[in-house]
Design a protein around this motif. Structure first.
Motif, PDB file in Angstrom:
ATOM      1  N   CYS A 173       0.840  -1.196   0.000  1.00  0.00           N
ATOM      2  CA  CYS A 173       0.000   0.000   0.000  1.00  0.00           C
ATOM      3  C   CYS A 173       0.877   1.249   0.000  1.00  0.00           C
ATOM      4  N   ILE A 189      -2.637   7.053  -2.774  1.00  0.00           N
ATOM      5  CA  ILE A 189      -3.370   6.074  -3.571  1.00  0.00           C
ATOM      6  C   ILE A 189      -4.203   6.808  -4.616  1.00  0.00           C
ATOM      7  N   LEU A 230      -4.171  -4.064  -4.438  1.00  0.00           N
ATOM      8  CA  LEU A 230      -3.930  -3.988  -3.005  1.00  0.00           C
ATOM      9  C   LEU A 230      -4.795  -5.028  -2.296  1.00  0.00           C
ATOM     10  N   VAL A 267      -8.662  -1.204   3.379  1.00  0.00           N
ATOM     11  CA  VAL A 267      -7.406  -1.453   2.670  1.00  0.00           C
ATOM     12  C   VAL A 267      -6.385  -1.990   3.665  1.00  0.00           C
ATOM     13  N   ALA A 324      -2.496  -0.299   5.034  1.00  0.00           N
ATOM     14  CA  ALA A 324      -2.439   1.165   4.985  1.00  0.00           C
ATOM     15  C   ALA A 324      -1.861   1.699   6.286  1.00  0.00           C
ATOM     16  N   LEU A 371      -8.227   2.574   6.618  1.00  0.00           N
ATOM     17  CA  LEU A 371      -8.726   3.266   5.430  1.00  0.00           C
ATOM     18  C   LEU A 371      -9.759   2.391   4.748  1.00  0.00           C
ATOM     19  N   ILE A 385      -2.509   9.355   2.540  1.00  0.00           N
ATOM     20  CA  ILE A 385      -2.743   8.830   3.870  1.00  0.00           C
ATOM     21  C   ILE A 385      -1.688   9.450   4.800  1.00  0.00           C
TER      22      ILE A 385
END
Length: 343
Positions: A58, A62, A157, A194, A197, A201, A342
């Motif tokens: 990740c 993104i 991912l 995800v 991350a 997230l 992020i």
């Protein structure tokens, strides 16, 4: 309202032919059997997951794309658009699975074949017909092998904790429109976290109802936000898809209002803002609707497609024209994309 489900399967079950025949008869007779059928069809109560063959780490930023893929009929063109957008995650709506109008195949597996990417698929509708009137004419005499249609997430991912979130189940489509496109189901959202991350997230693919009004779209968003409050309270989140925000201004001299004050016309934006979501930095004040392959729509075109974010920095919004290599339309919606950091 059906409960939010986190049941994951490797293949969505094909609805039984006898049950669909029963549904067609009830629909033609105008019987109120939709609620029972909705509960009995297993494909509407689960999420299909195909994990990536090679999980990508990740990144800190993104690239996320959202696209109403119009049945995902043209997989090569859709793949090309995702490459143009440089998408790490694609939030897709109007995805067929086993529909004659799009080749009676598993469209997501076709789309991801050879890429190493994985996917999530949630069924929004079980289709009782071959499609709309033009599709019924074009595919007369054929049959659907699975009859599923819904939303999807495609990415290399790793995704975890998939959830299917029902947004409405009024049975609006059960009797069809203009003698076609009868359906069992209701609008829904597909959410997942995800994995890997830097902080929790969530990504959400959704498609709000097209045959309704701003108050009903607001109710659907409220149902989505209520579910997210339970499964991802206050956590970073991206929601993307076709919001069908048809009440927004369409004049060129009013485009600033699309981002400055969309809640004046579509109150769902007030609910999103109250829940911590913003659309600033994630969207362009431009229409995303197009005439489409069949010239179904005429100008002025609306901004129907949105990406909204919470707990993230959104930059570099883009509209990717939904055309193939020859410049032919592949959807009546453009693809949209944005970078989310992020931090």
């Amino acid at each position: 309202m059906r409960a939010v489900t986190d049941r994951v399967v490797s293949n969505l079950p094909v609805p039984e032919a006898s049950l669909l025949d029963e549904a067609r008869r009830a629909s033609l007779r105008g019987e109120d059997g939709h609620a029972r059928l909705l509960q009995e069809i297993e494909a509407l109560q689960a999420v299909e997951q195909g994990p990536p063959e090679r999980v990508r780490p990740c990144p800190g930023t993104i690239r996320i794309a959202a696209f109403n893929a119009e049945r995902l009929k043209n997989r090569p063109a859709a793949r090309r658009l995702l490459q143009q957008a440089r998408a790490d995650i694609a939030l897709l709506s109007e995805v067929d699975c086993g529909m004659a109008r799009s080749g009676n195949t598993h469209n997501l597996r076709d789309l991801t074949a050879g890429t190493g990417e994985g996917y999530l698929l949630g069924a929004e509708f079980v289709e009782l017909d071959l499609g709309d009137r033009s599709e019924m004419r074009a595919h007369a005499g054929e049959r659907n092998v699975s009859s599923l249609h819904g939303n999807a997430i495609v990415t290399g991912l790793a995704l975890e904790a998939p959830h299917l979130i029902p947004l409405e189940e009024a049975g609006l489509w059960f009797s069809g429109f203009k003698g076609a496109q009868r359906r069992i189901g209701g609008r829904m959202a597909l959410a997942a976290r995800v994995a890997g991350a830097a902080k929790p997230l969530w990504v959400v693919a959704t498609h709000l109802e097209s045959k309704t009004d701003p108050a009903d779209r607001q109710a659907q968003i409220r149902n989505l936000l209520r579910a997210l409050k339970a499964i991802a309270p206050g956590e970073a989140c991206v929601i993307g898809g076709d919001f069908n925000t048809k009440a927004l201004p369409r004049g060129e001299d009013e485009r600033h209002l699309l981002l400055d004050a969309p809640e004046r016309y579509e109150p769902l934006f007030a609910d999103l803002a109250q829940a911590g979501f913003t659309w600033a930095g994630a969207n362009l004040p431009l229409p995303t609707q197009t005439p489409g392959p069949s010239n179904k729509h005429e100008p002025p075109f609306g901004k129907l497609d949105w990406i909204v974010v919470r707990g993230l920095e959104a930059t570099n919004p883009q509209i990717v024209p939904a055309v193939d290599e020859e410049g032919r339309a592949v959807s009546d919606h453009e693809m949209i994309a944005v970078d989310v950091r992020i931090g």
